[in-house]
Design an enzyme around this catalytic site. Structure first.
Site, PDB file in Angstrom:
ATOM      1  N   HIS A 186      44.103  75.457  57.981  1.00 25.67           N
ATOM      2  CA  HIS A 186      42.950  75.809  57.159  1.00 25.67           C
ATOM      3  C   HIS A 186      42.904  77.239  56.580  1.00 25.67           C
ATOM      4  O   HIS A 186      42.554  77.257  55.339  1.00 25.67           O
ATOM      5  CB  HIS A 186      41.735  75.368  58.185  1.00 25.67           C
ATOM      6  CG  HIS A 186      41.505  74.009  58.924  1.00 25.67           C
ATOM      7  ND1 HIS A 186      41.492  74.231  60.309  1.00 25.67           N
ATOM      8  CD2 HIS A 186      41.253  73.049  58.334  1.00 25.67           C
ATOM      9  CE1 HIS A 186      41.402  72.724  60.597  1.00 25.67           C
ATOM     10  NE2 HIS A 186      41.051  71.970  59.506  1.00 25.67           N
ATOM     11  N   GLY A 235      45.081  69.873  52.975  1.00 25.16           N
ATOM     12  CA  GLY A 235      46.565  69.995  53.353  1.00 25.16           C
ATOM     13  C   GLY A 235      47.611  68.617  53.063  1.00 25.16           C
ATOM     14  O   GLY A 235      46.885  67.608  53.212  1.00 25.16           O
ATOM     15  N   LYS A 289      49.551  67.794  55.305  1.00 24.97           N
ATOM     16  CA  LYS A 289      49.630  67.114  56.571  1.00 24.97           C
ATOM     17  C   LYS A 289      48.970  65.621  56.723  1.00 24.97           C
ATOM     18  O   LYS A 289      49.663  64.765  56.914  1.00 24.97           O
ATOM     19  CB  LYS A 289      49.272  67.816  57.764  1.00 24.97           C
ATOM     20  CG  LYS A 289      49.929  67.594  58.995  1.00 24.97           C
ATOM     21  CD  LYS A 289      49.155  67.970  60.194  1.00 24.97           C
ATOM     22  CE  LYS A 289      48.236  66.795  60.318  1.00 24.97           C
ATOM     23  NZ  LYS A 289      47.454  66.456  61.060  1.00 24.97           N
TER      24      LYS A 289
END
Ligand code: PAF
Length: 292
Positions: free
Chosen positions: A39, A149, A151
């Site tokens: 983050h 992100g 991810k």
């Protein structure tokens, strides 16, 4: 701008409208808190691109299934505020569910197609919850650049499509996954790993590397065989319970018949109490087989 925490949606909207009125560019980093270095890298990136960095910190019940970890999900607004401010955030939006939805919403934002497989199949309703809260956050925050992100690769694709389909005034920016030194992708859910599970967890990343090597070094072009190689690699750590291993087109997340150009390798598995996901890009070079 000094650091400020805002809970009321109307105040958040007014604050960001005020920033734009003075010509400031707004960067939004939507989070569910429990901030980690992943983050913080998004916040730093937003601070480079924008004048005002606005972080939202809200654990969205709509994106958790009934048997999922909503109540266990780590929460620490004070620590989040400290970390966010340290790396360049100016505003933190930390509403309660009552602040956001004084009456439960009757509206759901649903992105079709892209959400049918992978996380969407394993977590029914999850992306409806994500799309609904992200639309609401974009509506309250107004024109901005928004940072997500990689991810959560499928989430990023869903958010891009949502913004495109609904012409929302938001520029979506995806940023690379941040990993620990052993390769494990940072995630708030890593906090659920206990004992030696943490030492076992990087096998998820090694499985992705196995798939990448099969494509880039061994010229494997069959997506099923690459997915099988990823699954066998993960099985070297028997505590992992594989959910899926897949090779997909990075734009529409469909499974190609044959691997050509860039693809995305995606994997999801349980380890103890944690359900972990990760992904990696791989590129199939031009085949020299059969050439002169
Ligand atoms: O990625 C997350 O943390 C969440 O899914 C998001 C985008 C903040 C929506 O709740």
């Amino acid at each position: 701008v000094t650091f400020e925490i805002i809970a009321a949606p109307a105040a958040w909207r007014a604050r960001l409208d005020g920033c734009r009125a003075t010509g400031q560019r707004v960067g939004l980093v939507p989070t569910m808190g429990a901030l980690h270095a992943g983050h913080l890298s998004l916040i730093r990136r937003a601070a480079v691109d924008c004048d005002v960095v606005a972080v939202s910190d809200y654990v969205n019940p709509l994106q958790f299934g009934p048997a999922e970890d909503l109540t266990a999900y780590p929460r620490n607004i004070d620590e989040d505020a400290r970390l966010a401010a340290e790396v360049g955030a100016h505003l933190l939006f930390a509403p309660t569910t009552k602040d956001l939805w004084p009456v439960p919403p009757l509206t759901t934002v649903q992105v079709g197609g892209l959400t049918e497989n992978l996380e969407g199949r394993s977590r029914p309703g999850h992306f409806d919850g994500v799309a609904t809260i992200v639309t609401k956050l974009f509506s309250l925050s107004g024109p901005c650049s928004a940072y997500f992100g990689e991810k959560d690769f499928q989430q990023l694709a869903v958010v891009r499509r949502l913004v495109h389909d609904l012409s929302l005034p938001v520029q979506v920016i995806g940023a690379p996954t941040v990993r620990d030194s052993d390769g494990l992708a940072l995630s708030s859910r890593n906090a659920y790993l206990v004992g030696d599970e943490r030492a076992a967890a990087p096998q998820l990343y090694y499985a992705l590397l196995t798939g990448k090597r099969a494509i880039e070094d061994d010229a494997e072009r069959d997506p099923d065989l690459v997915a099988k190689a990823m699954a066998s690699s993960l099985a070297r750590e028997p505590r992992f319970k594989l959910d899926y291993a897949a090779v997909v087109d990075p734009d529409d997340l469909t499974c190609p018949d044959v691997i050509r150009g860039e693809v995305r390798l995606l994997i999801a598995a349980r380890l103890g109490r944690a359900r972990l996901i990760d992904n990696l890009s791989a590129t199939a070079g031009e085949s020299t087989q059969g050439g002169p």
